[in-house]
Design an enzyme around this catalytic site. Structure first.
Site, PDB file in Angstrom:
ATOM      1  N   GLU A  25       0.808  -1.212   0.000  1.00  0.00           N
ATOM      2  CA  GLU A  25       0.000   0.000   0.000  1.00  0.00           C
ATOM      3  C   GLU A  25       0.847   1.271   0.000  1.00  0.00           C
ATOM      4  O   GLU A  25       0.533   2.231  -0.705  1.00  0.00           O
ATOM      5  CB  GLU A  25      -0.938   0.010   1.226  1.00  0.00           C
ATOM      6  CG  GLU A  25      -2.047  -1.024   1.187  1.00  0.00           C
ATOM      7  CD  GLU A  25      -3.189  -0.622   0.267  1.00  0.00           C
ATOM      8  OE1 GLU A  25      -2.931  -0.083  -0.815  1.00  0.00           O
ATOM      9  OE2 GLU A  25      -4.349  -0.862   0.631  1.00  0.00           O
ATOM     10  N   SER A  26       1.908   1.307   0.790  1.00  0.00           N
ATOM     11  CA  SER A  26       2.632   2.577   0.959  1.00  0.00           C
ATOM     12  C   SER A  26       4.146   2.458   0.936  1.00  0.00           C
ATOM     13  O   SER A  26       4.838   3.462   1.101  1.00  0.00           O
ATOM     14  CB  SER A  26       2.230   3.207   2.295  1.00  0.00           C
ATOM     15  OG  SER A  26       2.756   2.435   3.371  1.00  0.00           O
TER      16      SER A  26
END
Length: 485
Positions: A314-315
């Site tokens: 995700e990040s």
């Protein structure tokens, strides 16, 4: 005689009264289109089910056109009701029906042949029509190069109008108009070599090109053009005038620019960046957040390494990341999900990990009981990415194809079909970027495998010392295939 005269006088009075009544009735104006919308409290809008216009993802309804028209509905103080059309002809025809929608917001370009059907608004987005070909094949450099090629475009589109004009100059030019496809389908067909060329607008190519690595721009076909909304030609101008005022205001106050930046102004930097980079981040970033992954994994009874793999996908373990769609933080939570999970600050890595863990397990627990491990974990990851509704659509398609709807190996074959019109029109939740959850799950599984391997007691010291060998890069160290449950 007197009786006869009195009768005539009474008749004359009655006729006069009736005439005045009818005349007064005729003088009462019908409510304008804008007044009807406000009285009903609903703005009915028709659009296309596509990435650049309107679709549903795990966070609900979204899309450039959807967000813009939602702002307009908010300005009017009414609710927004969205309808989708299967093709452009159906969209334009719907506007002319008495009980139909009052506005079309679908990335439309002004067309001469449609001006008897609709009136167009002020422009809000500038686009360029582009000829698309497959990398590795001969690149046409001008209109003459279209002759002899297999070309397909959307039926009734402005691109079809352009080709019709070119055919006057090049009679040998052949092309097919189809109402069974959307732009995503056309790009896929070029990417896979099913057709030689298509025409799409620059904004739709920018949004979709990342999913089709073989497509390239051959050349721009003509000058830039403006996208506009449309209302029925037979309606009064009250709603159209309000639309134009809104669009002009949105241009001045930055609303349009913010939407353009969100949907078209960024390159997606998340995703797979290579095992070497992942190895570096294992040493440099993961140690800062490992205790939070372990703590909340224990609370939610999930493998902490799976949570960490989700966070990396995700990040890349960056707590202050914000995406073009407004999701934020290490676990990239939407505002709505964060609130539901009790997260007050999405940029706080501890809260983000807590919310992500809770949300993932909530999704997993809500899956059908017939889905068993390890498939249950992969299904939950897919739903975390694309939404539970679209996952169920893919399972339904799997059943129709006589595949096992409880096996990830089968369902992942169906997910990409949610981006193809011939399939998503059969589903409950419509269009989705179905290829994304397939890559999402595959990447997380690889990250999880690596994390499982490097967290073996005998190898943890190598991570700290920077002497890490990563599976897939160093072939002599296979990944542990332990289950994430």
């Amino acid at each position: 005689m007197f009786a006869h005269t009195a009768l005539r006088q009474r008749c004359a009075k009655w006729l006069l009264a009736t005439g005045l009544f009818l005349l007064l009735g005729a003088c009462v104006e019908k409510p304008s289109t804008l007044e009807r919308v406000k009285e009903d409290g609903v703005l009915r809008v028709i659009t296309r089910n596509s990435p650049a216009t309107y679709f549903q993802d795990r966070n609900g309804e979204t899309g450039f056109e959807y967000e813009l028209v939602q702002h307009f509905a908010d300005d009017l103080g009414v609710k927004l009701q969205i309808e989708t059309a299967d093709n452009l002809d159906e969209l334009y025809d719907a506007l002319g029906k008495p009980s139909g929608p009052v506005l079309a917001a679908a990335g439309l370009v002004s067309s001469e042949r449609r001006k008897t059907q609709v009136k167009y608004s002020h422009p809000y987005l500038e686009v360029t029509p582009q000829v698309i070909y497959r990398n590795g094949r001969a690149r046409p450099t001008g209109a003459k190069g279209l002759v002899g090629k297999k070309i397909m475009v959307l039926k009734g589109s402005s691109h079809a109008d352009q080709l019709a004009e070119l055919k006057k100059q090049y009679p040998a030019l052949q092309y097919e108009e189809s109402d069974a496809v959307e732009v995503v389908d056309l790009l896929r067909m070029v990417d896979e070599g099913q057709i030689d060329l298509t025409l799409v607008d620059s904004n739709e190519l920018a949004m979709n090109q990342v999913y089709f690595p073989n497509v390239r721009v051959a050349f721009d076909l003509g000058d830039t053009r403006d996208q506009r909304w449309a209302v029925a030609a037979g309606e009064d101008n009250s709603l159209l005038n309000e639309i134009n005022e809104f669009l002009d205001k949105a241009q001045k106050n930055g609303t349009l620019q913010r939407l353009k930046d969100r949907y078209y102004g960024h390159v997606d930097v998340l995703g797979y960046v290579g095992a070497y980079t992942f190895a570096q981040h294992l040493q440099q970033r993961l140690p800062k957040y490992e205790k939070h992954f372990k703590s909340y994994a224990k609370v939610e009874q999930v493998d902490w390494r799976l949570l960490a793999a989700i966070g990396y996908q995700e990040s890349m373990w960056q707590p202050e990341v914000t995406s073009k769609t407004g999701v934020r933080g290490l676990m990239m939570l939407t505002q709505r999900t964060a609130q539901a999970m009790g997260v007050s600050n999405r940029l706080d890595p501890r809260q983000s990990i807590q919310g992500g863990a809770k949300y993932f397990m909530k999704i997993k627990e809500e899956l059908d009981d017939s889905i068993q491990e390890p498939d249950r974990t992969w299904f939950a990851l897919a739903a975390y990415n694309v939404g539970s509704g679209h996952l169920e659509d893919a399972r339904t398609l799997a059943k129709r194809e006589k595949l096992n709807p409880n096996k990830w190996l089968d369902v992942k074959k169906m997910l990409p079909r949610l981006a193809q019109k011939q399939w998503y029109r059969q589903t409950k939740y419509g269009y989705a970027r179905g290829g994304e959850p397939v890559h999402f799950v595959a990447n997380i599984r690889r990250y999880y495998d690596i994390l499982t391997w490097v967290t073996q007691p005998q190898l943890e010291g190598q991570v700290a010392e920077g002497n890490l060998h990563v599976p897939g890069v160093n072939k002599d160290k296979p990944a542990d295939k332990s289950s994430p449950m």
